[in-house]
Write an enzyme that holds these catalytic residues in place. Sequence first.
Site, PDB file in Angstrom:
ATOM      1  N   ALA A 232      41.298  11.348  34.205  1.00 24.05           N
ATOM      2  CA  ALA A 232      40.547  11.360  32.953  1.00 24.05           C
ATOM      3  C   ALA A 232      40.859  12.612  32.128  1.00 24.05           C
ATOM      4  O   ALA A 232      41.636  13.489  32.533  1.00 24.05           O
ATOM      5  CB  ALA A 232      39.052  11.271  33.241  1.00 24.05           C
ATOM      6  N   HIS A 233      40.223  12.685  30.975  1.00 28.98           N
ATOM      7  CA  HIS A 233      40.519  13.759  30.020  1.00 28.98           C
ATOM      8  C   HIS A 233      40.212  15.150  30.575  1.00 28.98           C
ATOM      9  O   HIS A 233      39.268  15.359  31.312  1.00 28.98           O
ATOM     10  CB  HIS A 233      39.775  13.538  28.691  1.00 28.98           C
ATOM     11  CG  HIS A 233      38.281  13.434  28.820  1.00 28.98           C
ATOM     12  ND1 HIS A 233      37.492  13.001  27.794  1.00 28.98           N
ATOM     13  CD2 HIS A 233      37.447  13.681  29.843  1.00 28.98           C
ATOM     14  CE1 HIS A 233      36.230  13.016  28.165  1.00 28.98           C
ATOM     15  NE2 HIS A 233      36.183  13.420  29.412  1.00 28.98           N
ATOM     16  N   ASN A 234      41.088  16.087  30.220  1.00 28.44           N
ATOM     17  CA  ASN A 234      40.950  17.511  30.550  1.00 28.44           C
ATOM     18  C   ASN A 234      41.045  17.816  32.035  1.00 28.44           C
ATOM     19  O   ASN A 234      40.690  18.915  32.464  1.00 28.44           O
ATOM     20  CB  ASN A 234      39.646  18.079  29.982  1.00 28.44           C
ATOM     21  CG  ASN A 234      39.651  18.127  28.467  1.00 28.44           C
ATOM     22  OD1 ASN A 234      39.142  17.210  27.811  1.00 28.44           O
ATOM     23  ND2 ASN A 234      40.236  19.167  27.897  1.00 28.44           N
TER      24      ASN A 234
END
Length: 338
Positions: A232-234
């Site tokens: 997922a993001h980051n």
Amino acid sequence: MTLGELAVWVGGRCVGDPGRPIRGLCVPDGPIPGHVLVLRGTRSLPDLDPEVGVVAQEDRFPLEAWGVAVGDVEEAWPRVLGAFVPSRPYEGVHPSAVVHPNSRVAPGVHLGPGCVVGEGCCVGEGSWLQGQVYLGRNVRVGKNCVLEAGVVLQDGTVLGDRVLIHSNAVLGADGFGFRRDAAGRQVKIPQVGTVVVEDDAEIGACSTVDRATVGETRIGRRAKLDDHVHVAHNCVVGEDCILVAFAGLAGSVTLENGVILAAQSGATDHVRIGAGAVVGGRGGVLKDVPPGAFVSGFPARDHREEMRSQGWLRRLPDLADRLKELERRLKALEEASS
């Protein structure tokens, strides 16, 4: 390929005629004349067909056999397989490929049928895009990368050198960011970051790596993601990490170097898993994991503790029966004394 060429390739000693042709590999249960089989492990040696060669440990090389003797058969095993990997055909840029005039495609790049290279992209020397590969705007692909059929790299995605991405993987899609407004409706949070994949990493088929909300989602050098893995993001995936099939990371998870996530395991958002730690199959990490730990279960905890708990759970039916018997006896004693 000849026997002598195979010996040079794997770094072993040729046993037999160096000019003998080798047509491929076979397995002990299906020997094929003109092929070689690799004798691994400590299993007893099969009855060898004289027309079948072997790759075997120097001190276990069968008498009267021909093939390649090596110092360490496990170390040689990947090289033996590599000798028979089919070469990727270079055909240049296919007429159906679409390359934006403001993009740079280095000499020696293969663009297969239906590939799309968007505005501002840069594709490094020797990279190989199989077919129907889509590069959005300002994508950077390093040297000698391989992108198999159907790969999608959305805007701003950056690949280092020698990155291998298998079919239908998607890198750089929006991170999953939403919030409720005053009326309780979901409002999308724009995702303006990117994805960076470092040198020699590998992304499996149908896997997804989301762009960061701000900044970058990063996959470290030599990290290996199996098929159907989600990052997922980051998130930050460190060097030499392994994420096995169906593993998943929620937003802003950090995996330090050398972490292993077994199949169907995952981590909730913002946790850190220390260097060299292992998460067992279907393990669910809800808090930070120290370096070198082995955790499993849900919520994930020390693997030995989890195994003890599982052992007690398996005994519950027997313990329930014993408890009922004790209650019956106690009731009988109470009735007898009254």
